[in-house]
Write a protein that holds these residues in place. Structure first.
Motif, PDB file in Angstrom:
ATOM      1  N   TRP A   1     -38.427  92.705 -38.357  1.00 35.97           N
ATOM      2  CA  TRP A   1     -37.598  93.591 -37.543  1.00 35.97           C
ATOM      3  C   TRP A   1     -38.099  93.550 -36.109  1.00 35.97           C
ATOM      4  O   TRP A   1     -39.294  93.451 -35.865  1.00 35.97           O
ATOM      5  CB  TRP A   1     -37.667  95.022 -38.085  1.00 35.97           C
ATOM      6  CG  TRP A   1     -36.564  95.912 -37.567  1.00 35.97           C
ATOM      7  CD1 TRP A   1     -36.614  96.765 -36.507  1.00 35.97           C
ATOM      8  CD2 TRP A   1     -35.239  96.008 -38.097  1.00 35.97           C
ATOM      9  NE1 TRP A   1     -35.401  97.385 -36.335  1.00 35.97           N
ATOM     10  CE2 TRP A   1     -34.538  96.942 -37.302  1.00 35.97           C
ATOM     11  CE3 TRP A   1     -34.577  95.397 -39.167  1.00 35.97           C
ATOM     12  CZ2 TRP A   1     -33.204  97.280 -37.542  1.00 35.97           C
ATOM     13  CZ3 TRP A   1     -33.250  95.734 -39.398  1.00 35.97           C
ATOM     14  CH2 TRP A   1     -32.584  96.662 -38.596  1.00 35.97           C
ATOM     15  N   SER A   2     -37.180  93.615 -35.159  1.00 36.76           N
ATOM     16  CA  SER A   2     -37.508  93.595 -33.740  1.00 36.76           C
ATOM     17  C   SER A   2     -38.178  92.257 -33.404  1.00 36.76           C
ATOM     18  O   SER A   2     -37.570  91.213 -33.626  1.00 36.76           O
ATOM     19  CB  SER A   2     -38.375  94.799 -33.371  1.00 36.76           C
ATOM     20  OG  SER A   2     -38.363  95.014 -31.975  1.00 36.76           O
ATOM     21  N   TYR A   3     -39.421  92.252 -32.904  1.00 37.51           N
ATOM     22  CA  TYR A   3     -40.035  90.944 -32.633  1.00 37.51           C
ATOM     23  C   TYR A   3     -40.181  90.142 -33.921  1.00 37.51           C
ATOM     24  O   TYR A   3     -40.039  88.918 -33.922  1.00 37.51           O
ATOM     25  CB  TYR A   3     -41.394  91.103 -31.958  1.00 37.51           C
ATOM     26  CG  TYR A   3     -41.862  89.812 -31.306  1.00 37.51           C
ATOM     27  CD1 TYR A   3     -41.633  89.571 -29.964  1.00 37.51           C
ATOM     28  CD2 TYR A   3     -42.492  88.812 -32.051  1.00 37.51           C
ATOM     29  CE1 TYR A   3     -42.028  88.367 -29.370  1.00 37.51           C
ATOM     30  CE2 TYR A   3     -42.884  87.624 -31.479  1.00 37.51           C
ATOM     31  CZ  TYR A   3     -42.652  87.395 -30.128  1.00 37.51           C
ATOM     32  OH  TYR A   3     -43.027  86.217 -29.554  1.00 37.51           O
ATOM     33  N   GLY A   4     -40.441  90.820 -35.038  1.00 35.42           N
ATOM     34  CA  GLY A   4     -40.470  90.115 -36.314  1.00 35.42           C
ATOM     35  C   GLY A   4     -39.132  89.505 -36.661  1.00 35.42           C
ATOM     36  O   GLY A   4     -39.059  88.440 -37.297  1.00 35.42           O
ATOM     37  N   GLY A   5     -38.039  90.164 -36.261  1.00 35.62           N
ATOM     38  CA  GLY A   5     -36.715  89.593 -36.448  1.00 35.62           C
ATOM     39  C   GLY A   5     -36.505  88.376 -35.571  1.00 35.62           C
ATOM     40  O   GLY A   5     -35.890  87.373 -35.991  1.00 35.62           O
ATOM     41  N   PHE A   6     -37.004  88.441 -34.343  1.00 43.35           N
ATOM     42  CA  PHE A   6     -36.946  87.284 -33.446  1.00 43.35           C
ATOM     43  C   PHE A   6     -37.683  86.098 -34.059  1.00 43.35           C
ATOM     44  O   PHE A   6     -37.174  84.968 -34.090  1.00 43.35           O
ATOM     45  CB  PHE A   6     -37.556  87.680 -32.100  1.00 43.35           C
ATOM     46  CG  PHE A   6     -37.888  86.517 -31.197  1.00 43.35           C
ATOM     47  CD1 PHE A   6     -36.894  85.776 -30.595  1.00 43.35           C
ATOM     48  CD2 PHE A   6     -39.212  86.189 -30.935  1.00 43.35           C
ATOM     49  CE1 PHE A   6     -37.203  84.708 -29.756  1.00 43.35           C
ATOM     50  CE2 PHE A   6     -39.535  85.141 -30.093  1.00 43.35           C
ATOM     51  CZ  PHE A   6     -38.524  84.383 -29.507  1.00 43.35           C
TER      52      PHE A   6
ATOM     53  N   GLY B   1     -33.907  91.138 -38.498  1.00 39.23           N
ATOM     54  CA  GLY B   1     -33.441  92.469 -38.176  1.00 39.23           C
ATOM     55  C   GLY B   1     -33.643  92.798 -36.711  1.00 39.23           C
ATOM     56  O   GLY B   1     -34.755  92.687 -36.191  1.00 39.23           O
ATOM     57  N   ALA B   2     -32.566  93.202 -36.039  1.00 33.76           N
ATOM     58  CA  ALA B   2     -32.598  93.596 -34.625  1.00 33.76           C
ATOM     59  C   ALA B   2     -33.390  92.616 -33.775  1.00 33.76           C
ATOM     60  O   ALA B   2     -34.302  93.002 -33.039  1.00 33.76           O
ATOM     61  CB  ALA B   2     -33.166  95.009 -34.478  1.00 33.76           C
TER      62      ALA B   2
ATOM     63  N   ILE C   1     -29.209  91.060 -38.919  1.00 32.09           N
ATOM     64  CA  ILE C   1     -28.983  92.482 -39.212  1.00 32.09           C
ATOM     65  C   ILE C   1     -29.149  93.255 -37.911  1.00 32.09           C
ATOM     66  O   ILE C   1     -30.163  93.087 -37.219  1.00 32.09           O
ATOM     67  CB  ILE C   1     -30.005  92.995 -40.250  1.00 32.09           C
ATOM     68  CG1 ILE C   1     -30.040  92.079 -41.470  1.00 32.09           C
ATOM     69  CG2 ILE C   1     -29.697  94.429 -40.643  1.00 32.09           C
ATOM     70  CD1 ILE C   1     -31.243  92.320 -42.369  1.00 32.09           C
ATOM     71  N   HIS C   2     -28.177  94.103 -37.580  1.00 33.30           N
ATOM     72  CA  HIS C   2     -28.303  94.824 -36.309  1.00 33.30           C
ATOM     73  C   HIS C   2     -27.499  96.126 -36.338  1.00 33.30           C
ATOM     74  O   HIS C   2     -26.382  96.164 -36.867  1.00 33.30           O
ATOM     75  CB  HIS C   2     -27.812  93.957 -35.148  1.00 33.30           C
ATOM     76  CG  HIS C   2     -28.684  94.055 -33.934  1.00 33.30           C
ATOM     77  ND1 HIS C   2     -29.319  92.969 -33.357  1.00 33.30           N
ATOM     78  CD2 HIS C   2     -29.068  95.131 -33.184  1.00 33.30           C
ATOM     79  CE1 HIS C   2     -30.022  93.368 -32.311  1.00 33.30           C
ATOM     80  NE2 HIS C   2     -29.872  94.672 -32.186  1.00 33.30           N
ATOM     81  N   GLY C   3     -28.073  97.174 -35.761  1.00 36.46           N
ATOM     82  CA  GLY C   3     -27.391  98.440 -35.612  1.00 36.46           C
ATOM     83  C   GLY C   3     -26.586  98.482 -34.324  1.00 36.46           C
ATOM     84  O   GLY C   3     -27.105  98.139 -33.251  1.00 36.46           O
ATOM     85  N   PHE C   4     -25.330  98.925 -34.417  1.00 34.89           N
ATOM     86  CA  PHE C   4     -24.491  98.984 -33.220  1.00 34.89           C
ATOM     87  C   PHE C   4     -24.954 100.051 -32.239  1.00 34.89           C
ATOM     88  O   PHE C   4     -24.626  99.990 -31.049  1.00 34.89           O
ATOM     89  CB  PHE C   4     -23.030  99.238 -33.617  1.00 34.89           C
ATOM     90  CG  PHE C   4     -22.302  98.008 -34.046  1.00 34.89           C
ATOM     91  CD1 PHE C   4     -21.972  97.029 -33.134  1.00 34.89           C
ATOM     92  CD2 PHE C   4     -21.946  97.820 -35.374  1.00 34.89           C
ATOM     93  CE1 PHE C   4     -21.304  95.878 -33.514  1.00 34.89           C
ATOM     94  CE2 PHE C   4     -21.270  96.682 -35.779  1.00 34.89           C
ATOM     95  CZ  PHE C   4     -20.947  95.702 -34.854  1.00 34.89           C
TER      96      PHE C   4
END
Length: 789
Positions: free
Chosen positions: A655-660, A679-680, A723-726
Motif C-alpha cells: 500500500w502507498s509506497y509498497g503499492g508503488f 494499493g494506492a 486498488i485505489h480510493g476515490f
C-alpha cells in the motif's frame, strides 16, 4: 493413554483449533477492531508533579468512541484510573458532524477513532480541554486530584462563528486560565470563568470577511501535517500572554478536485494541493500580544528569509526563552535555527490592524526580528527529528546532528555531539535538568526509550526490544510500546522515588522498587487480541545484509507440510518508514497470508530508517530502482535461509509506497515477480506533494520520469491489480487512473478495483476486511494456487 496425558493433548488441540479459527477470522476481526487498537490506552501525557497522567481509551475492543481518562497515584501510592469524559454522555448518540479541516487533520494523523480524539492539558494538569459535537469542553480536576468535572465553555455568538470551520485544535494556555482555538479564519481566545463567573470570549486575530478561502489562519498547511509531523498552527507563550499564529496563502498551489463518481449528483470538492515542482503555500508567522480579556493589543509579523527558507518546519516556545523556529529551503538541503526576538518590540502604530490580518497592508505591520542561532547543510537533504531543536533547562541548544563521518544521526548540545556513534537518534521526548529522554536505535528493529545524560551516560529504560515511546513530568513518567512477546500495548505509569531519578531504573512493571521507583502501575486495556502468535523469523539477506522478516504457515495450516511454497513479498520499502521491527502487530496480517499458503517476506531496503544517513540517502534521485533492487536481492537470497521458498511463484502486495513497489516489480522485473496487487500506488511522482518528493528526487523533471512508472506500461506481461480510493487526498486516484489508461492504450490486460468514498486509510471496516480476501483470490488465480480448507 493416561487421563492426564489425554487432557494435555486435548488442550493443545483445542488451542490449535482456536488459533486456527482466529487466523481464519482475522480480516473481519482486524476491520472491527481498527487493527486491534480500539480499547487500548493511547495519547498518554504525564502532567504536573507526575502523579497524574491523561490518556484516551474507548470502552471496548469494537468501540470506536474514544473517551478521556486519567491515571493517578494518591498520597498512599494507590493507583486509580478515572473516566473524565464520555463522548456519548456529553454529546449524545447522534453522529458527530466533523468539520472538513478537522477531517483533514485526522487524515494527516491517520486517526481512525471517533469521539474525543485529542485533548490539551495545562502544565500543572489541573485542566483539560477538547472539542466534541461542535462544542468546546473543559474538564477541571478536583482539589483531591482524583476526579474531574466537565462542562461546556462559552463560544462566540452564532453570527461570528459562521466565519470558519468550527472549533479546531483547541489549546489550553500553560497556566490553564485561557483556551485558544482556530476556525481556520479566526483565532479565538476564551478566558475561563473562575468559580462560576462567565467565560470571556474574544477574537484575537481574524482574516477579513472578504478574504479568499485560500487564506487560512491558525492551521498547519498540508505538507506540514503530511510530511513534517507539524499539526499545530498556533502556539502559546510560556507566560500565557501571547500567541504565535501561522497564516498561509495557498492560492499559488494547483487546484485539485476530489469527486464521488458513484454519486454524480454530488459536486466535486475543490482544494489546493502542493504538487511537486509547482508552488507551495506561502507561510507567515505572527506574534500576537494579548490584553487581559484575551483580545489582541499588539501584532507583529515574524521576519525571516521566507523566499530562501519557505518551509516552517518547527515552532517551539519554552519557558525562559524566546521562540525557536526551524526553517528549511525548498530542496531541504539547508536550514536555519532562528530565535524570534519578541522582547522590547515596538508597539503597533495602526491599532486598526491589530485584530484583523489584512494581507493587502501587511507591509505596514511592525516586524519581530529573528536571529540565526545555527545553520546546517547536506548535499542530499536534512532530516527533521521530532522534538528538536529545543532548549535544555539550563539554556543549551539541543539539535539533531547528521554526522556523515560516523554515519550517525546524533543529539548535540550547543553544537557538540552528545550521543554515541552508531546509536541513531529518532526522537527527543523531553529535555530535563540532567538528561534527555529520547527514542533511539542501535538495532534498527528496536525503538528504544533511553536517557542521555548530559555527562555522556546512556541508560536504556525499556526492559526488552520493541517499539517504545514515553512521557515524563516531575517525578512521573509513562513508558508504552509493543513487543514480540505480547500482542497488546504495554503502558506503565510510574513515580520515580524522591531519592532517585529516571535514569536509575528500567521499567518492566515488576520489582519496581529495585529500579528506583516509588510506584508503578500498568494501564488497563480493553483491546482485542488476534488470538494467535505470528510465526516470524528475523533474517539478514543479500550482500547488503538487509533486515527482513519471514512469516511461514502455522502448524495447523493446510499448507504447513508443503515442501515448496510460493513467496509473497509484502513491503513498504520506501523512505522514512520501516516494517521489520520487533512488534507482533506488524506481522498479524502476514500470518494470515502465510496461512493462505505463502511464505511472506518483508524487507527494509535502502531509504528505510534506523541504519544511518548513508543508508537513507542511497535512494537519492534513484528511488525506484534502488528500492526495487533491494527487494529482488532479498528474494534471490531467500532460499539460502528458507529452502521451501519457491521462486517460480512470487507475488508482491503493498500500500502507498509498497503499492508503488508492487506495480514497479511486475513492470520492471517480470522474470522475478509474477503477480502484484498495488494499493494506492504513487505511479507518477509529479502528482505527489512537494516536501516529500522533492526531498528525494530534487527538481529535475527527467529524474521524476525515470522514477515514475506510467511510461513502463507497455512492458506489463504479468497480472496486476490496481486498488485505489476515490476520496484519497494524499495519493490521488489519478495515479492509478493514469497508469490504467497507459496500460489500456498499450493493450495490456490488468484489473482495477475502485473504492468509492475511501481515503488513504481504507477507513471503512467492510472494505478493509474484503480487500484481503479479494487480493488473495486474485493471487491464487494469477499463480495457479488451488484453495484449501
Amino acid at each position: 493413554m493416561t487421563n492426564q496425558v489425554a487432557d494435555q493433548v486435548r488442550m493443545v488441540n483445542d488451542g490449535q483449533t482456536d488459533a486456527q479459527e482466529r487466523v481464519s477470522d482475522f480480516p473481519q476481526a482486524k476491520a472491527r477492531t481498527l487493527r486491534f487498537t480500539l480499547g487500548a490506552p493511547r495519547s498518554i501525557q504525564v502532567v504536573g508533579d507526575g502523579r497524574r497522567a491523561f490518556f484516551l481509551r474507548s470502552d471496548g475492543p469494537e468501540d470506536f468512541e474514544t473517551s478521556l481518562w486519567m491515571s493517578t497515584f494518591d498520597s498512599d501510592n494507590t493507583h486509580k484510573e478515572t473516566l473524565l469524559a464520555d463522548p456519548r454522555l456529553l454529546a449524545g448518540e447522534q453522529a458527530e458532524d466533523v468539520p472538513p479541516e478537522e477531517q483533514a487533520r485526522r487524515e494527516r494523523l491517520r486517526e481512525g477513532g471517533q469521539g474525543i480524539v485529542s485533548y490539551s492539558a495545562d502544565a500543572a494538569g489541573h485542566r483539560v480541554v477538547f472539542a466534541l459535537g461542535g462544542e468546546l469542553w473543559l474538564t477541571e480536576i478536583g482539589k483531591d486530584g482524583l476526579c474531574g468535572k466537565t462542562r461546556k465553555l462559552k463560544l462566540l455568538e452564532d453570527k461570528q462563528t459562521q466565519m470558519g470551520g468550527g472549533i479546531l485544535n483547541p489549546r489550553l494556555s500553560p497556566d490553564g486560565t485561557r483556551v485558544a482555538y482556530t476556525t481556520g479564519r479566526q483565532v479565538v481566545v476564551i478566558t475561563i470563568g473562575y468559580e462560576g463567573e462567565e467565560d470571556g470570549v474574544q477574537v484575537a486575530l481574524a482574516l477579513p470577511q472578504e478574504a479568499s478561502e485560500d487564506f487560512k489562519l491558525g492551521l498547519a498547511e498540508f505538507v506540514a501535517g503530511e510530511e513534517m509531523d507539524r499539526y499545530e498552527g498556533f502556539w502559546w507563550s510560556p507566560d500565557s500572554d501571547a500567541l504565535l499564529v501561522e497564516a498561509f496563502d495557498a492560492s499559488l498551489e494547483p487546484t485539485w478536485y476530489v469527486s464521488d463518481p458513484a454519486n454524480p449528483n454530488h459536486p466535486a470538492i475543490a482544494r489546493r494541493y502542493p504538487q511537486a515542482l509547482t508552488a507551495n503555500a506561502q507561510v507567515r508567522l505572527f506574534y500576537v500580544q494579548l490584553s487581559s480579556d484575551g483580545s489582541a493589543k499588539d501584532l507583529h509579523q515574524v521576519d525571516w528569509d521566507r523566499q530562501g527558507f519557505e518551509y516552517l518546519a518547527v515552532v517551539r516556545w519554552q519557558s525562559g526563552h524566546s521562540p525557536l523556529l526551524l526553517v528549511q529551503n525548498r530542496r531541504q538541503t539547508a536550514d536555519q535555527v532562528l530565535s524570534v526576538e519578541v522582547d522590547g518590540l515596538q508597539r503597533t502604530k495602526d491599532t486598526s490592524q491589530v485584530n484583523t490580518l489584512d494581507y493587502s497592508t501587511l507591509d505596514n505591520l511592525p516586524t519581530a526580528p529573528t536571529r540565526v542561532l545555527s545553520t546546517h547543510s547536506n548535499p542530499q537533504w536534512i532530516d527533521i527529528v521530532p522534538g528538536l531543536p529545543a532548549y535544555t533547562p539550563s539554556g543549551q541548544l539541543a539539535e539533531a546532528y547528521i554526522d556523515t563521518n560516523a554515519d550517525t544521526t546524533r543529539l548535540s548540545l550547543d553544537g557538540k555531539p552528545l550521543s554515541a556513534v552508531g546509536c541513531q537518534l529518532r526522537e527527543v521526548l523531553d529535555l530535563g535538568e540532567r538528561d534527555a529522554l529520547a527514542v533511539v536505535s542501535s538495532d534498527p528493529r528496536s525503538f528504544d526509550l533511553v536517557c542521555y545524560g548530559y555527562d555522556g551516560r546512556l541508560k536504556v529504560l525499556n526492559s526488552g526490544p520493541g517499539v517504545w515511546t514515553g512521557s515524563r513530568s516531575g517525578r512521573g513518567f509513562v513508558i508504552s510500546g509493543r513487543t514480540m512477546r505480547e500482542s497488546g500495548v504495554l503502558a506503565w505509569h510510574s513515580i520515580v522515588a524522591s531519592d532517585s531519578h529516571l535514569d536509575a531504573m528500567v521499567c518492566g512493571g515488576k520489582g519496581h522498587e529495585e529500579h528506583g521507583l516509588e510506584a508503578c502501575a500498568r494501564l488497563s486495556s480493553q483491546a482485542a487480541e488476534p488470538g494467535f502468535v505470528p510465526n516470524v523469523d528475523f533474517v539478514r539477506l543479500g550482500n547488503d545484509q538487509l533486515f527482513a522478516a519471514v512469516v511461514r504457515p502455522s502448524t495447523f495450516s493446510p499448507w504447513s507440510d508443503e515442501e515448496q511454497l510460493p513467496v509473497l513479498l509484502k513491503p513498504y520499502g520506501g523512505p522514512g518508514f520501516q516494517q521489520v521491527v520487533f512488534s507482533q502487530s506488524y506481522y498479524w496480517e502476514s500470518q494470515w497470508w502465510a496461512d493462505q499458503g505463502f511464505i511472506v517476506l518483508t524487507v527494509d531496503g535502502h531509504g528505510t530508517t534506523g541504519r544511518g544517513p548513508a543508508w537513507d540517502r542511497a535512494i537519492f534521485e534513484d528511488m525506484a530502482q534502488v528500492t526495487l533492487d533491494d527487494q529482488l536481492a532479498a528474494l534471490q537470497s531467500l532460499p539460502d535461509v528458507i529452502p521451501e521458498a519457491d521462486l517460480s511463484r512470487v507475488a508482491m502486495i503493498g500500500w502507498s509506497y509498497g503499492g508503488f513497489l508492487s506495480a514497479l516489480s511486475v513492470l520492471r522485473a517480470p522474470d522475478a515477480i509474477h503477480a502484484a496487487c498495488a494499493g494506492a500506488p504513487p505511479t507518477d511522482w509529479t502528482l505527489y506533494d512537494t516536501h516529500y518528493t522533492e526531498r528525494y528526487l530534487g527538481m529535475d523533471p527527467d529524474i521524476y520520469r525515470r522514477n515514475s512508472i506510467v511510461d513502463d506500461a507497455p512492458h506489463l506481461r504479468r497480472p496486476l491489480m490496481l486498488i485505489h480510493g476515490f476520496a484519497d487526498d494524499n495519493v490521488s486516484v489519478a495515479h492509478s487512473l493514469r497508469l490504467s489508461q497507459a496500460l489500456t492504450e498499450a493493450g495490456r490486460s490488468h484489473t482495477v478495483l475502485p473504492l468509492t468514498g475511501i481515503t488513504h486509510m481504507t477507513n471503512d471496516p467492510s472494505v478493509a476486511e474484503n480487500l484481503l480476501v479479494l487480493q488473495r483470490d486474485f493471487l491464487y488465480q494469477s499463480l495457479g494456487i488451488e484453495t484449501r480448507s
